[in-house]
Design an enzyme around this catalytic site. Structure first.
Site, PDB file in Angstrom:
ATOM      1  N   CYS A   1       0.847  -1.212   0.000  1.00 36.88           N
ATOM      2  CA  CYS A   1       0.000   0.000   0.000  1.00 36.88           C
ATOM      3  C   CYS A   1       0.866   1.239   0.000  1.00 36.88           C
ATOM      4  O   CYS A   1       2.003   1.215   0.450  1.00 36.88           O
ATOM      5  CB  CYS A   1      -0.854   0.081   1.255  1.00 36.88           C
ATOM      6  SG  CYS A   1      -2.044  -1.241   1.412  1.00 36.88           S
ATOM      7  N   THR A   2       0.311   2.296  -0.597  1.00 39.50           N
ATOM      8  CA  THR A   2       0.939   3.625  -0.519  1.00 39.50           C
ATOM      9  C   THR A   2      -0.140   4.617  -0.129  1.00 39.50           C
ATOM     10  O   THR A   2      -1.183   4.669  -0.785  1.00 39.50           O
ATOM     11  CB  THR A   2       1.537   4.035  -1.871  1.00 39.50           C
ATOM     12  OG1 THR A   2       2.494   3.063  -2.283  1.00 39.50           O
ATOM     13  CG2 THR A   2       2.209   5.408  -1.784  1.00 39.50           C
TER      14      THR A   2
END
Lengths: 253, 121
Positions: free
Chosen positions: A1-2
């Protein structure tokens, strides 16, 4: 995830995220894709949670999952969470729970409670920082005033090295992938460097929902695990999401 | 750009979303928090029932791959429901409603909802 929260020159906060999930949970050789990631994509929904026929909060969810990973309390705060790996992990919390020691909170039920009940950035920050958890996590929180954004790095019992926006010092965005911000990311999985390179190349002057979407569309920030991208603007109470695909060549994570 | 990690030059003009990196838009639903917890997700689950069943099946296939005897799946379907009332209200009631609306066994709905903690294993 970012996940990232950026402040534009007018003090508006933009909160955005790629939700990447399904690592090592089965690889589809024929389609060059992760099995669970592709099964999750059709389950992505945007949900408007209402009480007395008024919006309380909005979220991007996987249908069937009652906890929250991505949400906005319109005009008050925005919240996303990223997975954190630690040896003192969730399996210990689950074991304690099974053995009857139940003073910790399940991560996604905490985020759901915060979005449903907290009425300010500060209140949300306190709950996310101080509540004992069953598993470690990163909480990325944006407020509704200039300078209100932080990365809360959680062990099961503590908040470690909170990182705050500091526009005067030149930190006009905070960005979290899945590694502690005071350490280098695993070299095999460095999505932080390319994401920061693109944010810096964009510059604060040009930051907007559009240019943040560009950053989250750049490989390997976009990868085979990316199920959806969500863009949120607290000042407009706006949340929009898009289901993603990553054409070859593309990193598996 | 053609060797791992396939780092691209920073993309531009990708918004509004379109082209090969955009798979589809996301549907909006309303959940009424004044409704009984077990009824809140019925509309969404009715629409997404097939996709949820398919995703849960993929997780079961994975469990069977790890434990071919099927014991893990049995454990999920028998043991997890016993912990439902240790999970906080109203989430436990919402999960029961999801199991009812989708026909997915309660243990598998619970596993999906605590997957974050379990997955850290």
């Amino acid at each position: 995830c970012t996940s990232l929260v950026a402040e534009d020159p007018r003090g508006n906060l933009i909160h955005a995220r790629n939700l990447d999930f399904g690592l090592f949970l089965g690889w589809d050789m024929k389609n060059h894709s992760w099995v669970i990631t592709e099964k999750l994509k059709p389950l992505v929904v945007n949900v408007d949670f209402r009480r007395n026929n008024k919006t309380v909060f909005k979220s991007t969810n996987f249908a069937g999952y009652v906890g929250m990973l991505t949400g906005i309390r319109p005009y008050l705060f925005t919240l996303t969470m990223n997975e954190r790996f630690s040896l003192d992990g969730g399996y210990i919390g689950v074991l304690e729970w099974i053995l009857g020691k139940r003073d910790g909170r399940w991560m996604s039920f905490l985020t759901r409670s915060v979005l449903e009940n907290a009425t300010s950035y500060e209140e949300a920050k306190k709950l996310l920082s101080d509540t004992k958890l069953l598993a470690p996590a990163y909480f990325i929180l944006g407020g509704n005033q200039s300078g209100e954004a932080c990365i809360i790095t959680r062990s099961r019992t503590h908040s470690l090295n909170p990182l705050e926006l500091d526009v005067k010092q030149g930190r006009w965005y905070v960005l979290e992938t899945n590694y502690d911000h005071w350490k280098k990311p695993l070299f095999l999985d460095d999505r932080r460097t390319p994401a920061m390179k693109c944010m810096n190349q964009t510059t604060q002057t040009n930051i907007s929902i559009k240019t943040v979407y560009d950053v989250l569309s750049t490989k390997p920030v976009l990868n085979k695990l990316t199920t959806y991208t969500t863009l949120m603007e607290v000042s407009k109470g706006n949340l929009e999401s898009y289901i993603r695909a990553c054409p070859n060549p593309c990193m598996p994570w | 750009q053609f060797v791992p990690p396939y780092t691209e030059d920073c993309r531009t003009e990708m918004y509004p979303p379109r082209g090969p990196t955009f798979q589809s838009a996301v549907t909006w639903y309303t959940v009424n928090l004044d409704s009984p917890p077990s009824k809140r997700w019925t509309e969404i689950i009715t629409d997404k029932k097939d996709e949820l069943v398919s995703m849960v099946q993929a997780i079961k296939d994975l469990a069977d791959a790890f434990v071919p005897s099927g014991r893990l799946e049995e454990l999920i379907d028998k043991a997890l429901p016993m912990m439902i009332d240790t999970l906080p209200y109203p989430f436990n009631e919402e999960m029961k409603g999801i199991a009812t609306a989708s026909g997915v066994p309660l243990g598998e709905v619970i596993l999906f909802n605590i997957f974050y903690e379990i997955f850290t294993v």
